[in-house]
Design an enzyme around this catalytic site. Structure first.
Site, mmCIF file in Angstrom:
data_model
loop_
_atom_site.group_PDB
_atom_site.id
_atom_site.type_symbol
_atom_site.label_atom_id
_atom_site.label_comp_id
_atom_site.label_asym_id
_atom_site.label_seq_id
_atom_site.Cartn_x
_atom_site.Cartn_y
_atom_site.Cartn_z
ATOM 1 N N HIS A 253 0.873 -1.242 0.320
ATOM 2 C CA HIS A 253 0.067 0.136 0.271
ATOM 3 C C HIS A 253 0.594 1.337 0.066
ATOM 4 C CE1 HIS A 253 -3.028 -2.816 1.321
ATOM 5 N NE2 HIS A 253 -2.594 -3.157 1.956
ATOM 6 N N GLU B 20 9.853 8.478 -16.824
ATOM 7 C CA GLU B 20 8.220 8.576 -17.061
ATOM 8 C C GLU B 20 8.538 8.706 -18.911
ATOM 9 O OE1 GLU B 20 7.747 13.154 -14.737
ATOM 10 O OE2 GLU B 20 9.287 12.671 -16.031
ATOM 11 N N LYS C 288 14.934 22.304 -10.857
ATOM 12 C CA LYS C 288 14.703 20.596 -11.497
ATOM 13 C C LYS C 288 15.748 20.323 -12.139
ATOM 14 C CE LYS C 288 11.354 19.804 -11.246
ATOM 15 N NZ LYS C 288 10.001 20.235 -11.601
ATOM 16 N N SER D 191 14.699 21.887 -16.135
ATOM 17 C CA SER D 191 13.094 22.588 -16.062
ATOM 18 C C SER D 191 13.495 24.208 -17.602
ATOM 19 C CB SER D 191 12.425 22.813 -15.412
ATOM 20 O OG SER D 191 11.701 24.033 -15.769
#
Ligand code: ARG
Length: 459
Positions: free
Chosen positions: A157, A291, A284, A278
């Site tokens: 979980h 991804e 970043k 970024s």
């Protein structure tokens, strides 16, 4: 009419827009190798059976080789009016050697030919992908071996559950990919058969040697029913399904890498060469590669549904709908090959952060189950022990302490069964060590799993 293969019964030419809509050449040109290899075998067979002379067969073979070279060099022009790869190659052959070129479809149709071409293509792609999976598995093993002593919280979980070896966690993916590899190999035995001889749908009156063709093309046999052979694309559906499952497995590891690289977790750092920045936020560093692989999983699922839907309810035998099988197939092959390749490289660029992993494994009562096991060893039932440890944890939480930080006197208040030896059960490393059960996270077992995996990859 015109120069269509099927022009005989037509009085007028097709419209350009119809040619363009009907054509598959802009994508099925990818099958040129398979198409030519199939035609070469077929031509040899025609010569052997005396349907054409041996000399004629030799002339055709030479011309096919030339065409192969021309396409490979980019020296070949593709046009919508010639519809598909079969027509292009036949037309090129006729241009080179005249009407002799018209013999290569004797006893054969584009219907059994496209079935052969896609079977060969799926076979070649399967072999490539299986090798890429092996490389990926090897990168996993290397990453596990490099970090063999590191521990990580195991989660259920997404809540800290029990400590495990990082290598054990990584090798879970090795196992998933092993099954994917098996699935590809098993599916191959169904794909690897010869549809030629089925002709349009009913077989042919000509004396075709199907067994010879099967051997010549290194296939494992011949299809048993000509109508099935030109109708079904289940071997492509199966290939895409297995690929979808593989991508699903990759996407789960991607997701973990993405989570692990957050500031909230800080378990890994992905090297600069595999991350991006970024355009506005200077601080970043984004995990774009995992991804993207995670995202591309959706494409492959889409390809699967697309082909299943195309095939649904089609009456026997060939229907032009089935030309729509190729783009999902090709896209799947590209996506899987590219994802596996870059992911293998990415794995080599991951640094695990020892300190934060250690901290994470020590915080969050991951050894609670061990304490319950300890009490069971001392004579309580597991349910009672479970309850008791729950109470201990409530108290520890109030005191903002981990279990090993509680004094013996504090612990003994909960049960007289607890003695000094309890501390041996409250540290994550000993918790892991105690799990030397086959398939478990115990270090000896993990070492064995790594050795076995290396052996498996050699075979
Ligand atoms: N381009 C076609 C396909 O991919 C080849 C088979 C065409 N057969 C036919 N009878 N039109 O499905």
């Amino acid at each position: 009419m015109g120069d269509k293969l099927w022009g005989g019964r037509f009085k007028s030419d097709t419209d350009k827009i119809v040619d363009n809509f009907n054509a598959s050449i802009h994508f099925d040109k990818r099958l040129f190798k398979e198409d030519i290899v199939g035609s070469m075998a077929y031509c040899k067979m025609l010569g052997k059976q005396g349907i054409i002379s041996k000399d004629e067969a030799a002339t055709i073979l030479n011309a096919l080789k030339e065409i192969y070279g021309e396409i490979e060099r980019g020296d070949f022009s593709f046009e919508d009016s010639k519809e598909d790869i079969h027509t292009h190659i036949e037309k090129a052959l006729i241009e080179k050697i005249g009407s002799l070129g018209e013999t290569i479809y004797t006893g054969r149709s584009r219907n059994d030919t496209i079935a052969l071409d896609t079977r060969l293509y799926v076979k070649n792609s399967t072999i490539k992908i299986v090798n890429l999976i092996k490389k990926f598995q090897l990168s996993l093993i290397e990453l596990a071996e490099k970090n063999q002593e590191l521990t990580i919280p195991g989660y259920t979980h997404l809540q800290r559950a029990q400590p495990v070896l990082l290598a054990h966690h990584l090798m879970a993916y090795y196992e998933m990919l092993k099954r994917d590899r098996d699935r590809y190999s098993q599916a191959l035995s169904r794909t690897n058969v010869l549809p030629l001889g089925s002709a349009a749908l009913a077989g042919t009156t000509l004396n075709i040697d199907r067994e010879f063709l099967s051997r010549e093309l290194k296939l494992e046999g011949i299809t048993a029913n000509s109508m099935d052979a030109v109708s079904d694309r289940d071997f492509i559906v199966e290939f895409i399904f297995i690929s979808a499952l593989l991508m699903m497995h990759l996407s789960r590891l991607c997701e973990e890498l993405i989570i692990w690289s957050t500031q909230e977790f800080e378990f890994i750092e992905i090297s600069d060469s595999f991350a991006t920045g970024s355009s506005i936020m200077p601080q970043k560093k984004n995990p774009d590669i995992p991804e993207l692989i995670r995202g591309k999983t959706g494409r492959v699922y889409g390809n699967l549904i697309s082909l299943l839907t195309t095939m649904k309810s089609l009456p026997l035998t060939y229907n032009k709908d089935m030309q729509e099988d190729k783009e999902p197939l090709f896209d799947t092959v590209d996506t899987v090959e590219r994802s596996l390749t870059i992911f293998s490289m990415l794995l080599k660029e991951i640094d695990f952060k020892k300190d934060s992993l250690k901290k994470a494994t020590e915080k969050g009562y991951l050894v609670a189950t061990d304490l319950a096991d300890y009490l069971v060893k001392k004579g309580t039932t597991f349910r009672k022990a479970h309850h008791l440890v729950g109470d201990i944890i409530l108290t520890a939480k109030k005191k903002k302490k981990e279990l090993h930080q509680l004094d013996l006197s504090e612990l003994m208040r909960f049960s007289t069964l607890i003695e000094d030896d309890v501390y041996g059960w409250l540290d994550p490393v000993s918790s892991i060590k105690r799990r030397n059960i086959s398939g478990g996270t115990g270090p000896e077992m993990v070492k064995k799993a790594l050795t076995r995996a290396r052996e498996e990859l050699k075979s």
